[in-house]
Design an enzyme around this catalytic site. Structure first.
Site, PDB file in Angstrom:
ATOM      1  N   LYS A   1     -20.806  -7.786 -82.185  1.00 46.33           N
ATOM      2  CA  LYS A   1     -21.461  -7.907 -80.876  1.00 46.33           C
ATOM      3  C   LYS A   1     -22.503  -6.789 -80.681  1.00 46.33           C
ATOM      4  O   LYS A   1     -23.635  -7.057 -80.295  1.00 46.33           O
ATOM      5  CB  LYS A   1     -20.414  -7.880 -79.748  1.00 46.33           C
ATOM      6  CG  LYS A   1     -19.435  -9.058 -79.856  1.00 46.33           C
ATOM      7  CD  LYS A   1     -18.476  -9.120 -78.696  1.00 46.33           C
ATOM      8  CE  LYS A   1     -17.477  -7.991 -78.695  1.00 46.33           C
ATOM      9  NZ  LYS A   1     -16.586  -7.957 -79.872  1.00 46.33           N
ATOM     10  N   THR A   2     -22.088  -5.553 -80.970  1.00 44.63           N
ATOM     11  CA  THR A   2     -23.034  -4.438 -80.824  1.00 44.63           C
ATOM     12  C   THR A   2     -24.200  -4.613 -81.788  1.00 44.63           C
ATOM     13  O   THR A   2     -25.368  -4.392 -81.432  1.00 44.63           O
ATOM     14  CB  THR A   2     -22.311  -3.101 -81.116  1.00 44.63           C
ATOM     15  OG1 THR A   2     -21.153  -3.051 -80.292  1.00 44.63           O
ATOM     16  CG2 THR A   2     -23.194  -1.908 -80.837  1.00 44.63           C
TER      17      THR A   2
ATOM     18  N   ASP B   1     -21.424  -3.104 -73.000  1.00 43.04           N
ATOM     19  CA  ASP B   1     -20.232  -3.415 -73.796  1.00 43.04           C
ATOM     20  C   ASP B   1     -19.037  -3.521 -72.855  1.00 43.04           C
ATOM     21  O   ASP B   1     -19.037  -2.891 -71.789  1.00 43.04           O
ATOM     22  CB  ASP B   1     -20.024  -2.272 -74.811  1.00 43.04           C
ATOM     23  CG  ASP B   1     -19.208  -2.711 -76.010  1.00 43.04           C
ATOM     24  OD1 ASP B   1     -18.847  -3.900 -76.086  1.00 43.04           O
ATOM     25  OD2 ASP B   1     -18.920  -1.864 -76.868  1.00 43.04           O
TER      26      ASP B   1
ATOM     27  N   THR C   1     -14.571  -8.998 -75.037  1.00 46.09           N
ATOM     28  CA  THR C   1     -13.514  -9.606 -75.844  1.00 46.09           C
ATOM     29  C   THR C   1     -12.769 -10.640 -74.999  1.00 46.09           C
ATOM     30  O   THR C   1     -11.939 -11.375 -75.505  1.00 46.09           O
ATOM     31  CB  THR C   1     -12.501  -8.523 -76.294  1.00 46.09           C
ATOM     32  OG1 THR C   1     -12.155  -7.734 -75.157  1.00 46.09           O
ATOM     33  CG2 THR C   1     -13.082  -7.631 -77.367  1.00 46.09           C
TER      34      THR C   1
ATOM     35  N   ARG D   1     -15.913  -5.338 -89.537  1.00 46.83           N
ATOM     36  CA  ARG D   1     -15.581  -3.911 -89.395  1.00 46.83           C
ATOM     37  C   ARG D   1     -14.451  -3.533 -90.347  1.00 46.83           C
ATOM     38  O   ARG D   1     -14.474  -2.475 -90.971  1.00 46.83           O
ATOM     39  CB  ARG D   1     -15.164  -3.598 -87.959  1.00 46.83           C
ATOM     40  CG  ARG D   1     -14.551  -2.197 -87.856  1.00 46.83           C
ATOM     41  CD  ARG D   1     -14.306  -1.738 -86.447  1.00 46.83           C
ATOM     42  NE  ARG D   1     -15.553  -1.595 -85.740  1.00 46.83           N
ATOM     43  CZ  ARG D   1     -15.745  -1.974 -84.485  1.00 46.83           C
ATOM     44  NH1 ARG D   1     -14.753  -2.530 -83.799  1.00 46.83           N
ATOM     45  NH2 ARG D   1     -16.907  -1.812 -83.911  1.00 46.83           N
TER      46      ARG D   1
END
Ligand code: ATP
Length: 351
Positions: free
Chosen positions: A75-76, A120, A169, A228
């Protein structure tokens, strides 16, 4: 120590734990900078590309974008790519940092035309701040209330056109008036092993590491569908390869390194196995309440719920039923135990 006596204070770090500062720097170095470099998420990539291109061609700011999905799926990264594709400055903040409408007003007053504002964990903003945000998104104008009670005054604040990129999320926690202000929403999905393999290869290239085909696949297949984690595992395998195996990451090196870090062939880490172990060995497979389960593994309830359970549920090893957590027959088998005849089979009647 048997698995039900899991103790988080013994130096073990869950493979899905939040990134520390050093890892964040490592992640930043591996972030794709353009949509072309982004791996997987084909549909989101194509839709975004079209939307951004159209906005640039029209000389307009694009629609606000909402990205939702589990942690670590990009997302980032996508927010940064959007700003990059628009050649626009990116301002970064997060829901927990915006607890008062005034916090948001201060941010909005510094926004310039065309800026991309990344928020975020947008579901964690306070209600008054959410209300201010959706007015800003709709009208590019908000009334900032100064003072309290009868003496309070509304000061209008004009904001130049800008784009909000929200990440969450938990899209379901956003109030619908706010959700409706996003012209473009994308739900990010877990990555398949082939995509994760490409991500491992790309990262290895950037880090100048030698990873064989089967070494890369081994890391990818234990990465829980999450870039990640793929990068995180690569980092650990790199250390092992450098110290013990002359630097090359092949299948055996990846397997041995991940065994050392207690990441099993499905990507379960020690916390996951402790939860399953407690559920099967101490509670006969459940149902048992999550709080009791958390105490049994010496962890906070939130840790079990947020770090271990989603993946165990996704694998079909654990079900959240109205009466508590239940291990499925597959979970018993994964632990090398014989499932009792009563062990739950999927599909279950889940929450
Ligand atoms: N599609 C992708 N292709 C290549 N690398 C990716 C991709 N998605 C994520 N990554 C890498 O995974 C890491 C985590 O990505 P990112 O920080 O964007 O995730 P996130 O969804 O914002 O997570 P969180 O919500 O926990 O902050 C970064 O290092 C990034 O480079």
């Amino acid at each position: 120590m048997n698995e039900t006596e899991f103790d988080s204070d013994d130096g073990f770090e869950a493979i899905v734990a939040d990134a520390g500062p050093e890892e964040r720097a490592f992640e930043a170095a591996l972030r794709p900078r353009t949509l072309e470099e982004l791996i997987g998420q084909e549909r989101v990539r194509e839709q975004l590309s079209l939307m951004l291109e159209a906005a640039v061609a029209r000389g307009r700011t694009p629609d606000h974008v909402l990205l939702s999905g589990p942690p670590g799926l990009g997302k980032t990264t996508i927010a940064m790519i959007i700003a990059h594709q628009l050649s626009a400055p990116l301002r970064i903040t997060s829901g927990p940092a915006i607890q008062h409408a005034g916090d948001l007003a201060a941010i909005l007053s510094g926004v310039n035309e065309g800026d991309v504002l990344f928020i975020d964990e947008i579901h964690r903003m306070s209600r008054p701040a959410e209300e201010l945000l959706y007015m800003a998104m709709e009208d590019f104008r908000v009334d900032v209330i100064v003072g309290k009670g009868p003496g309070a005054t509304a000061i209008p604040l004009e904001i130049p056109p800008f784009t909000v990129v929200g990440a969450t999320t938990r899209a379901g926690l956003l109030p619908s008036p706010l959700r409706d202000r996003f012209g473009f929403t994308a739900q990010l999905d877990y990555y398949d092993t082939a995509e994760l393999h490409r991500i491992v290869d790309r990262s290895a290239g950037l880090l100048d590491l030698e990873v064989t085909e089967d070494g890369g696949r081994e890391i990818a297949s234990r990465s829980r569908g999450t870039p990640r984690i793929a990068n995180r595992l690569l980092r650990r395998v790199r250390d092992f390869a450098e110290v013990r195996a002359g630097g090359v990451i092949n299948h055996d090196v990846a397997r041995d390194a991940l065994a050392l870090y207690e990441v099993d062939e499905l990507g379960l880490d020690r916390l996951d196995r402790a939860v399953l172990g407690a559920l099967c060995r101490s509670f006969g497979g459940g149902p048992v309440g999550v709080q009791t389960l958390a105490v049994a593994v010496g962890e906070e309830r939130e840790t079990v719920e947020e770090l271990a359970e989603p993946f165990l549920v996704r694998l079909g090893f654990l079900a959240r039923t109205p009466r508590g957590r239940v291990a499925t027959a597959a979970a018993w088998r994964h632990l090398g135990l014989v499932a009792p005849a009563s062990a739950a089979q999927l599909p279950l009647d889940v929450e």
